[in-house]
Write an enzyme that holds these catalytic residues in place. Structure first.
Site, PDB file in Angstrom:
ATOM      1  N   CYS A   1       0.849  -1.204   0.000  1.00 46.66           N
ATOM      2  CA  CYS A   1       0.000   0.000   0.000  1.00 46.66           C
ATOM      3  C   CYS A   1       0.883   1.253   0.000  1.00 46.66           C
ATOM      4  O   CYS A   1       1.476   1.587  -1.016  1.00 46.66           O
ATOM      5  CB  CYS A   1      -0.966  -0.052   1.177  1.00 46.66           C
TER       6      CYS A   1
ATOM      7  N   HIS B   1      -3.561  -5.111   0.041  1.00 44.44           N
ATOM      8  CA  HIS B   1      -3.047  -5.622   1.320  1.00 44.44           C
ATOM      9  C   HIS B   1      -3.065  -7.155   1.283  1.00 44.44           C
ATOM     10  O   HIS B   1      -4.063  -7.775   1.668  1.00 44.44           O
ATOM     11  CB  HIS B   1      -3.916  -5.126   2.482  1.00 44.44           C
TER      12      HIS B   1
ATOM     13  N   GLU C   1      -1.809  -9.302   3.176  1.00 44.30           N
ATOM     14  CA  GLU C   1      -1.888  -9.944   4.488  1.00 44.30           C
ATOM     15  C   GLU C   1      -3.311 -10.320   4.869  1.00 44.30           C
ATOM     16  O   GLU C   1      -3.524 -11.242   5.668  1.00 44.30           O
ATOM     17  CB  GLU C   1      -1.278  -9.039   5.567  1.00 44.30           C
TER      18      GLU C   1
END
Length: 539
Positions: free
Chosen positions: A380, A515, A517
């Protein structure tokens, strides 16, 4: 089969791990073949945590359908291995907003609006919606028994428990059994008082989960069972563990499934945790070890990066490697300190964030990895930083910046666009206009990968992937040609928006606007993060 409900409450103090306990129970029940989901009820009055500071609340977890939720939903997804939605988290603010909206429309036909039955009715309705089509719904009530803001939620689950009947509702209470070092004793009184408070409200717990620094022992468990009115096999200890992923295995070994089955009449339950057990062994005692620099602006509060730190553990388990993190406060990174702070690391990760603070240090990190051929993953803001640094250092655009940092900058390599358009020309439904102003891109979006790119290789040669977003600013396509002519490749796109950038000549240099994750699981680590860790291991 009618949906059965397990309600998880907490006592004594906060941050005991109700989310991990709830996720662990869900994992075991799913492994035993049941259709399971989890719901988090947050008593705070914010509509959602989207406008809360990371220092105040920790990470904001984003679901695939674009809901900004409590970080516990991240644990739920990582343990269950399933995507959840906005149905799986709601707050007091959302409940009251809905009730007031209905009152203004006249839905209550002029009646006086009260906590009972209108607020409790709304809570019960939302719980039932989340449980539809499931064998088991686990409902975690945020906060601690005794908190004034949690009373409507506790009253709601008390009412719902009575409506559902004995074999369709179970109450689990998680408390602390503290060890008093000076006395050399574990103390049960806080748990007894907490259960007493719960019973005063009208909820009688069926099971206790006791957080402790050390094992309780049979005698202490029996004492708790007798004093709190639960069966002896329904006192489960939850001792501190090297890894949170050991908690389901600990619960299973103590017979928690038999106790749950007995209460909810589920028959014999046997969980297959063999794959999970093997991965946990790699987490706790891996064969290899590396250290990476984690560069961010919220390093004093690691909860701000919870999904990312867990995703690194997942990638470590997949490679049989312990990934040690060297936390680097980006405000302390300067041209004369970058090398000394980063040179001993196998790779550099620059995480997401908002605002100008710490950005110059992130820029130094991006410059260091680009010039030293050190593996780099920018997420990001980390991708945006890499583009700005490249534009300044390689393209010679000294005023290159982001409109987020300088709204009047003359060279906005990163800019704010008013709306996000999908392939059909319609606005994406997950694009959200914040009350604070600005358009927020939220939730899962498809990304087209350039053939043969590092991004595509990380995802097994895929041409199309889907990842989640939470940001307002985008890479400016007006600079794309100059960036690519100078050696940076735009390797990911979504309806004309730049999703990923890399330097092909570099060992591993990847920046992603999304993102990764948020979609990582213990059994399925995210490919981009796994690719980064593999590159760090090779180095």
């Amino acid at each position: 089969m009618q949906t059965k409900y397990i309600f998880v409450t907490g006592g004594v103090l906060s941050s005991l791990g109700k989310g991990i306990a709830a996720a662990s129970i869900a994992t075991l029940l799913k492994s035993a073949g049941l259709k399971v989901s989890i719901l988090k009820c947050d008593p705070y009055i914010n509509v959602d945590p989207g406008t809360m500071s990371p220092l105040e609340h920790g990470e904001v977890f984003v679901t695939d359908d674009g809901a900004e939720t409590d970080l516990d939903l991240g644990h739920y997804e990582r343990f269950l291995g399933e995507n959840l939605s906005q149905l799986n988290n709601f707050t007091t603010g959302r409940v009251y907003s809905s009730v007031i909206e209905k009152e203004r429309r006249g839905d209550y036909l002029g009646k006086t609006i009260q906590v009972i039955p209108h607020i409790t009715g709304e809570i019960i309705s939302r719980i039932k919606d989340a449980g539809e089509g499931k064998d088991i719904l686990i409902v975690e009530i945020g906060g601690t028994v005794g908190d004034i803001e949690g009373l409507p939620f506790l009253e709601s689950i008390r009412m719902l428990g009575g409506e559902l009947g004995h074999e369709n509702a179970m109450f689990i209470h998680l408390t602390l059994v503290p060890y008093i070092k000076a006395a050399g004793e574990l103390k049960t009184k806080p748990t007894q008082h907490s259960v007493g408070e719960l019973r005063r409200i009208g909820i009688i717990p069926d099971m206790l989960i006791c957080r402790s620094e050390q094992s309780l022992g049979r005698e202490l468990k029996d004492k708790l069972a007798a004093s709190c009115g639960v069966a002896k096999n329904c006192v489960i200890e939850s001792c501190d563990q090297p890894s949170i992923y050991q908690v389901p295995l600990s619960f299973e070994a103590q017979g928690i499934l038999d106790a749950i089955s007995g209460k909810l009449a589920l028959g014999e339950l046997r969980a297959d945790m063999s794959e999970w057990n093997e991965l946990v062994k790699r987490v706790v005692a891996p064969a290899h070890e590396i250290t990476i620099a984690f560069v961010g602006k919220y390093t004093d509060l690691k909860e701000s990066y919870k999904s990312l730190t867990e995703a690194l553990i997942h990638a470590g388990a997949a490679t049989d490697t312990r990934v040690n993190l060297k936390w680097v406060d980006s405000e302390k990174l300067e041209p004369n300190t970058a090398e000394s702070m980063l040179k001993d690391c196998a790779g550099i990760l620059v995480a997401g964030g908002f605002g100008l603070r710490g950005v110059s240090g992130m820029m130094e990190a991006a410059k260091y990895v680009r010039t030293t051929n050190t593996p780099y993953l920018g997420i990001c803001l980390g991708m945006q930083i890499a583009l700005i640094e490249f534009a300044r250092s390689v393209l010679g655009i000294k005023d290159a910046s982001s409109a987020e940092f300088d709204k009047s900058c003359s060279e906005p390599v990163i800019y704010l666009i008013d709306s996000f358009i999908d392939a059909s020309g319609a606005k994406q439904i997950r694009t959200h206009v914040s009350p604070l102003g600005g358009t927020m891109r939220l939730g899962g979006y498809e990304c087209h990968c350039a053939p043969g790119s590092l991004l595509s290789k990380c995802y097994g040669g895929a041409n199309l992937i889907k990842e989640r977003h939470r940001h307002r600013y985008e890479a400016n396509p007006l600079y794309r040609e100059r960036l690519e002519n100078a050696g940076m490749k735009i390797s990911g796109e979504s309806d004309g928006l730049i999703e990923a950038a890399e330097i092909p000549e570099h060992k591993f240099f990847l920046g992603v606007q999304f993102h990764p994750e948020f979609t990582s699981r213990l059994k399925e680590p995210n490919p981009a993060i796994l690719g980064f860790i593999k590159a760090c291991c090779a180095r």
